[in-house]
Design an enzyme around this catalytic site. Structure first.
Site, PDB file in Angstrom:
ATOM      1  N   TYR A 280       0.730  -1.175  -0.120  1.00 52.73           N
ATOM      2  CA  TYR A 280      -0.039  -0.150   0.089  1.00 52.73           C
ATOM      3  C   TYR A 280       0.938   1.200   0.138  1.00 52.73           C
ATOM      4  CZ  TYR A 280      -3.590   3.364   0.844  1.00 52.73           C
ATOM      5  OH  TYR A 280      -4.669   4.234   0.826  1.00 52.73           O
TER       6      TYR A 280
ATOM      7  N   ASN B 175      -3.672   6.043   6.113  1.00 50.48           N
ATOM      8  CA  ASN B 175      -4.241   6.926   7.031  1.00 50.48           C
ATOM      9  C   ASN B 175      -4.959   5.901   8.136  1.00 50.48           C
ATOM     10  OD1 ASN B 175      -6.618   5.915   5.677  1.00 50.48           O
ATOM     11  ND2 ASN B 175      -6.783   7.919   4.431  1.00 50.48           N
TER      12      ASN B 175
ATOM     13  N   GLN C   4       9.509  15.989  10.630  1.00 51.12           N
ATOM     14  CA  GLN C   4       8.799  14.888  10.926  1.00 51.12           C
ATOM     15  C   GLN C   4       7.263  15.358  11.282  1.00 51.12           C
ATOM     16  OE1 GLN C   4       9.654  11.895  10.149  1.00 51.12           O
ATOM     17  NE2 GLN C   4      11.664  12.062   9.962  1.00 51.12           N
TER      18      GLN C   4
ATOM     19  N   HIS D 148       4.453  15.543   8.377  1.00 51.30           N
ATOM     20  CA  HIS D 148       3.913  14.472   7.730  1.00 51.30           C
ATOM     21  C   HIS D 148       2.539  14.631   8.153  1.00 51.30           C
ATOM     22  CE1 HIS D 148       6.744  11.861   5.974  1.00 51.30           C
ATOM     23  NE2 HIS D 148       7.474  12.072   6.951  1.00 51.30           N
TER      24      HIS D 148
ATOM     25  N   GLU E 242       9.341   5.880  17.294  1.00 53.64           N
ATOM     26  CA  GLU E 242       9.609   5.647  15.702  1.00 53.64           C
ATOM     27  C   GLU E 242      11.044   5.767  15.234  1.00 53.64           C
ATOM     28  OE1 GLU E 242       7.433   5.769  11.012  1.00 53.64           O
ATOM     29  OE2 GLU E 242       6.914   7.341  12.970  1.00 53.64           O
ATOM     30  N   HIS E 243      11.343   7.281  15.022  1.00 49.14           N
ATOM     31  CA  HIS E 243      12.602   7.673  14.928  1.00 49.14           C
ATOM     32  C   HIS E 243      13.154   8.303  16.267  1.00 49.14           C
ATOM     33  CE1 HIS E 243       9.773   8.169  11.418  1.00 49.14           C
ATOM     34  NE2 HIS E 243      11.091   7.969  10.722  1.00 49.14           N
TER      35      HIS E 243
ATOM     36  N   ASP F 292      14.414   8.592   5.688  1.00 45.82           N
ATOM     37  CA  ASP F 292      13.065   8.351   4.736  1.00 45.82           C
ATOM     38  C   ASP F 292      13.313   8.313   3.621  1.00 45.82           C
ATOM     39  OD1 ASP F 292      11.665   9.176   7.214  1.00 45.82           O
ATOM     40  OD2 ASP F 292      11.503  11.394   6.975  1.00 45.82           O
TER      41      ASP F 292
ATOM     42  N   GLU G 275       4.367 -36.054  29.767  1.00 42.62           N
ATOM     43  CA  GLU G 275       3.372 -35.104  29.512  1.00 42.62           C
ATOM     44  C   GLU G 275       2.008 -35.988  29.355  1.00 42.62           C
ATOM     45  OE1 GLU G 275       4.644 -32.915  26.078  1.00 42.62           O
ATOM     46  OE2 GLU G 275       5.697 -31.544  27.291  1.00 42.62           O
TER      47      GLU G 275
ATOM     48  N   HIS H 255       2.816 -40.127  21.276  1.00 38.25           N
ATOM     49  CA  HIS H 255       4.068 -39.571  20.803  1.00 38.25           C
ATOM     50  C   HIS H 255       5.235 -40.600  21.128  1.00 38.25           C
ATOM     51  CE1 HIS H 255       2.042 -35.812  20.486  1.00 38.25           C
ATOM     52  NE2 HIS H 255       2.912 -35.229  20.479  1.00 38.25           N
TER      53      HIS H 255
END
Length: 438
Positions: A135, A215, A259, A262, A324-325, A355, A409, A414
């Site tokens: 996207y 968005n 930043q 944005h 994030e940054h 970026d 177990e 098994h």
């Protein structure tokens, strides 16, 4: 930007704000979920009919127009863009590809060195996922860089089918598709594009995984389809933290503004122990954002300067925020960083370089998700398949121990599956021990 002191009279206010910021994340998605779910239901049940309806309504698609972007259209865009932009795209693509190739995990196998592991070979296969939907936002700004960052790691991983969607794709975005050799590209966006990726329509076959930022509606849609189609992460508004006592006010403020532009909801934070620098950064950011309406709004809403009592406290605050940054002063700061999407070191490393052109991915965790994952990488496009092989001797050596564990177990099937492959008498002692205890 607001100055918050972690010591003295304002400490309670600073702590309250820190707690609030740590809890940032998905609450805003709830407001759009009813609309998003309706769109997803429509696309899932009505296919192209719903997809075209929403593309006309939200993406400006002309009635009866094709949503498919042709190879001829992307090639024409590549020919038309400025040569300097072509060069910049090619350099960025080269750096991103080289970084992804270095990240690529390897197929390997080995034999354990301990005596008990003799006769056992284990390893891993690296295989790409079958298909991915990338996207690429196309709203306030064209973002060809996001196409580079999502498509190139998928190509390096060997993903066979790479699909791109972008609403109202700009010439720069179309040209980037040509540079990367994209052959399946659709001029749609929003929740309906995510629905097409996840469920498929007559025009768009579903994909195995969806990647890329968007968005609020796109993010809410990704959250809603996450049980039907794999996703990379839920990317919220851009975040920046600068933790510094030594960078210049101009460098710090310019990154904060960069930043912040944005999104009006972007988060911009400066953390320092240097009060004089804190005041200077606030003023510098104010001046630099005067003519940048989006950045100015973001800094007024979500711009904070934390004045810490010590460098240790500044480090703790930084890791609590899991940004994030993150920009820090020196390479030595890497020793204390635990939570961050991508780190920039020193006065000569502006965040916008990451970026666009450095190579590491700019699709990064937001909302505190950097506590548990890093940014998009080639690892998001591959699967690690483990392999194991025994010789007869290896099974005879390790089989009885596995039988003992399976019986502990209560999983007798098994134990029998292992015992059936052992030579007569091997592993019988384990069964006898179990009966003796009973």
């Amino acid at each position: 930007m607001r100055l918050l002191r972690t010591k003295g009279r304002g400490s309670k206010q600073a702590e309250a704000k820190l707690i609030e910021l740590q809890r940032r994340g998905g609450a805003a998605l709830d407001a759009v979920l009813p609309t998003v779910r309706k769109i997803l239901r429509d696309v899932s049940s009505k296919g192209d009919r719903a997809l075209l309806k929403y593309a006309e309504k939200f993406d400006g698609l002309a009635p009866k127009s094709s949503i498919c972007v042709s190879k001829e259209e992307t090639a024409a865009a590549w020919q038309q863009i400025d040569p300097s932009l072509k060069q910049a795209l090619e350099i960025a693509a080269g750096n991103i590809r080289a970084f992804a190739e270095r990240q690529m995990p390897q197929t390997w196998n080995f034999c354990p060195t301990n005596p008990a592991g003799a006769g056992l070979t284990t390893g891993q296969l690296v295989r790409p996922i079958e298909s991915v939907g990338c996207y690429v936002p196309g709203g306030r700004h064209p973002l060809p860089s996001t196409m580079l960052m999502t498509v190139i790691p998928a190509q390096v991983a060997g993903v066979h089918r790479i699909v791109v969607t972008s609403p109202r794709p700009a010439a720069e975005t179309l040209a980037t598709a040509h540079l990367l050799g994209i052959t399946e590209f659709y001029r749609i966006g929003g929740a309906h594009a995510i629905g097409a990726f996840a469920y498929g329509t007559e025009s768009i076959r579903r994909v195995s995984k969806i990647v890329g930022p968007g968005n609020l509606y796109v993010t809410a849609a990704k959250r809603s389809v996450a049980f039907d189609c794999a996703i990379d992460m839920l990317a919220g508004p851009t975040e920046i933290v600068v933790t510094s006592d030594h960078c210049t006010p101009q460098a710090i403020a310019s990154d904060l503004v960069a930043q912040a532009e944005h999104d009006p909801e972007a988060l911009a934070i400066f953390i320092t122990t240097n009060e004089r620098l804190a005041v200077a950064v606030i003023e510098e950011a104010r001046q630099r954002s005067k003519e940048n309406a989006v950045a100015k709004e973001a800094l007024e809403r979500n711009g904070y300067v934390f004045l810490a009592g010590s460098q240790e406290e500044a480090q703790v605050i930084t890791n609590r925020l899991a940004p994030e940054h993150l920009t820090v002063d020196t390479e030595a700061d890497l020793n204390w960083i635990r939570n961050a999407g991508s780190v920039f070191i020193g006065n000569h490393s502006p965040q916008p370089m990451g970026d666009y052109i450095s190579g590491p991915n700019h699709t990064l965790p937001t909302g505190g998700m950097a506590t548990v994952r890093g940014g998009l990488s080639v690892m998001d496009f591959v699967k690690l398949i483990t392999v194991q092989e025994y010789t007869g001797e290896g099974l005879a050596r390790l089989g009885p121990h596995a039988i003992r564990l399976s019986e502990a177990e209560g999983l007798t099937g098994h134990a029998e599956a292992i015992r059936a492959r052992l030579a007569p008498g091997v592993g019988a002692g384990m069964q006898g021990r179990k009966r003796g205890k009973a």
